[in-house]
Design a protein around this motif. Structure first.
Motif, PDB file in Angstrom:
ATOM      1  N   UNK A  56      26.980  43.956  52.172  1.00  0.00           N
ATOM      2  CA  UNK A  56      27.830  43.453  51.341  1.00  0.00           C
ATOM      3  C   UNK A  56      27.488  43.895  49.647  1.00  0.00           C
ATOM      4  N   UNK A  57      26.270  43.422  49.309  1.00  0.00           N
ATOM      5  CA  UNK A  57      25.819  43.527  48.045  1.00  0.00           C
ATOM      6  C   UNK A  57      25.876  44.786  47.488  1.00  0.00           C
ATOM      7  N   UNK A  58      25.536  45.797  48.522  1.00  0.00           N
ATOM      8  CA  UNK A  58      25.505  47.226  48.253  1.00  0.00           C
ATOM      9  C   UNK A  58      27.044  47.870  47.584  1.00  0.00           C
ATOM     10  N   UNK A  59      28.008  46.965  47.912  1.00  0.00           N
ATOM     11  CA  UNK A  59      29.269  47.566  47.580  1.00  0.00           C
ATOM     12  C   UNK A  59      29.557  46.907  46.539  1.00  0.00           C
ATOM     13  N   UNK A  60      28.706  46.201  45.702  1.00  0.00           N
ATOM     14  CA  UNK A  60      28.815  45.696  44.257  1.00  0.00           C
ATOM     15  C   UNK A  60      30.122  44.666  44.290  1.00  0.00           C
ATOM     16  N   UNK A  61      30.087  43.787  44.996  1.00  0.00           N
ATOM     17  CA  UNK A  61      31.123  42.711  44.720  1.00  0.00           C
ATOM     18  C   UNK A  61      30.848  42.074  43.378  1.00  0.00           C
ATOM     19  N   UNK A  62      31.864  41.257  43.075  1.00  0.00           N
ATOM     20  CA  UNK A  62      31.576  40.414  41.881  1.00  0.00           C
ATOM     21  C   UNK A  62      31.118  39.169  42.459  1.00  0.00           C
ATOM     22  N   UNK A  63      29.844  38.770  41.979  1.00  0.00           N
ATOM     23  CA  UNK A  63      29.112  37.543  42.523  1.00  0.00           C
ATOM     24  C   UNK A  63      29.476  36.321  41.542  1.00  0.00           C
ATOM     25  N   UNK A  64      29.627  35.147  41.951  1.00  0.00           N
ATOM     26  CA  UNK A  64      29.855  34.100  40.956  1.00  0.00           C
ATOM     27  C   UNK A  64      29.733  32.884  41.550  1.00  0.00           C
ATOM     28  N   UNK A  65      29.663  31.705  40.702  1.00  0.00           N
ATOM     29  CA  UNK A  65      29.646  30.269  41.270  1.00  0.00           C
ATOM     30  C   UNK A  65      30.930  30.098  41.566  1.00  0.00           C
ATOM     31  N   UNK A  66      31.546  28.708  41.602  1.00  0.00           N
ATOM     32  CA  UNK A  66      32.882  28.173  41.932  1.00  0.00           C
ATOM     33  C   UNK A  66      33.509  28.310  40.434  1.00  0.00           C
ATOM     34  N   UNK A  67      32.846  28.223  39.280  1.00  0.00           N
ATOM     35  CA  UNK A  67      33.519  28.061  38.143  1.00  0.00           C
ATOM     36  C   UNK A  67      34.297  29.325  37.795  1.00  0.00           C
ATOM     37  N   UNK A  68      33.612  30.491  38.129  1.00  0.00           N
ATOM     38  CA  UNK A  68      33.984  31.793  37.821  1.00  0.00           C
ATOM     39  C   UNK A  68      34.692  32.686  38.730  1.00  0.00           C
ATOM     40  N   UNK A  69      35.340  31.763  39.921  1.00  0.00           N
ATOM     41  CA  UNK A  69      35.810  32.299  41.295  1.00  0.00           C
ATOM     42  C   UNK A  69      37.252  32.794  40.688  1.00  0.00           C
ATOM     43  N   UNK A  70      37.887  31.770  39.947  1.00  0.00           N
ATOM     44  CA  UNK A  70      39.422  32.367  39.903  1.00  0.00           C
ATOM     45  C   UNK A  70      39.543  33.730  38.920  1.00  0.00           C
ATOM     46  N   UNK A  71      38.465  33.865  38.078  1.00  0.00           N
ATOM     47  CA  UNK A  71      38.449  35.054  37.103  1.00  0.00           C
ATOM     48  C   UNK A  71      38.021  36.234  38.029  1.00  0.00           C
ATOM     49  N   UNK A  72      37.005  36.104  39.080  1.00  0.00           N
ATOM     50  CA  UNK A  72      36.548  37.181  39.725  1.00  0.00           C
ATOM     51  C   UNK A  72      37.777  37.781  40.616  1.00  0.00           C
ATOM     52  N   UNK A  73      38.475  36.739  41.166  1.00  0.00           N
ATOM     53  CA  UNK A  73      39.491  37.044  42.041  1.00  0.00           C
ATOM     54  C   UNK A  73      40.643  37.757  41.325  1.00  0.00           C
ATOM     55  N   UNK A  74      40.992  37.362  40.255  1.00  0.00           N
ATOM     56  CA  UNK A  74      41.968  37.796  39.305  1.00  0.00           C
ATOM     57  C   UNK A  74      41.620  39.546  38.898  1.00  0.00           C
ATOM     58  N   UNK A  75      40.144  39.681  38.530  1.00  0.00           N
ATOM     59  CA  UNK A  75      39.888  40.870  38.076  1.00  0.00           C
ATOM     60  C   UNK A  75      39.737  41.780  39.212  1.00  0.00           C
ATOM     61  N   UNK A  76      39.558  41.320  40.609  1.00  0.00           N
ATOM     62  CA  UNK A  76      39.708  42.221  41.686  1.00  0.00           C
ATOM     63  C   UNK A  76      41.174  42.513  41.916  1.00  0.00           C
ATOM     64  N   UNK A  77      42.214  41.604  42.038  1.00  0.00           N
ATOM     65  CA  UNK A  77      43.380  41.872  42.326  1.00  0.00           C
ATOM     66  C   UNK A  77      44.071  42.864  41.243  1.00  0.00           C
TER      67      UNK A  77
END
Length: 117
Positions: free
Chosen positions: A92-113
């Protein structure tokens, strides 16, 4: 959302291997009461949730500080792992996902969407 943890509720001699299920699946049509013949991943974004804490004495799944989140557009899984049923954390890490803690989760989901990841 997919979740897993190093620690389980049963007795363990070693930490669990971190692996997430990503198999494409048939969908359910509630109007017709049938499953779809089309097998695919039915989301725009995957959120992989890892309860990373490794001390059973202080483990608290409700403590969001004990979690790490990996966010990835589904299209990357479809391109890189089309028929794959599961994925290990290292892959999974080799696919370069956005890694975050809970506080950054909403922003990471929005960026991927939005495709800005």
């Amino acid at each position: 959302m997919k979740s897993t943890a190093y620690l389980q509720s049963w007795a363990q001699t070693e930490l669990s291997e971190i692996k997430f299920r990503i198999a494409p699946a048939s969908g359910w049509d509630a109007k017709t009461g049938t499953t779809s013949a089309e097998v695919l991943r039915r989301s725009d974004v995957y959120v992989f949730c890892l309860l990373h804490h490794q001390d059973k004495q202080t483990l608290d799944p409700l403590d969001l500080g004990q979690w790490t989140f990996y966010v990835l557009p589904t299209r990357i899984l479809d391109e890189q792992c089309p028929g794959q049923k599961s994925i290990r954390l290292s892959s999974l890490k080799r696919l370069n996902p956005l890694e975050t803690d809970f506080t950054g989760l909403q922003k990471a989901v929005a960026a991927c969407a939005e495709g800005t990841r």
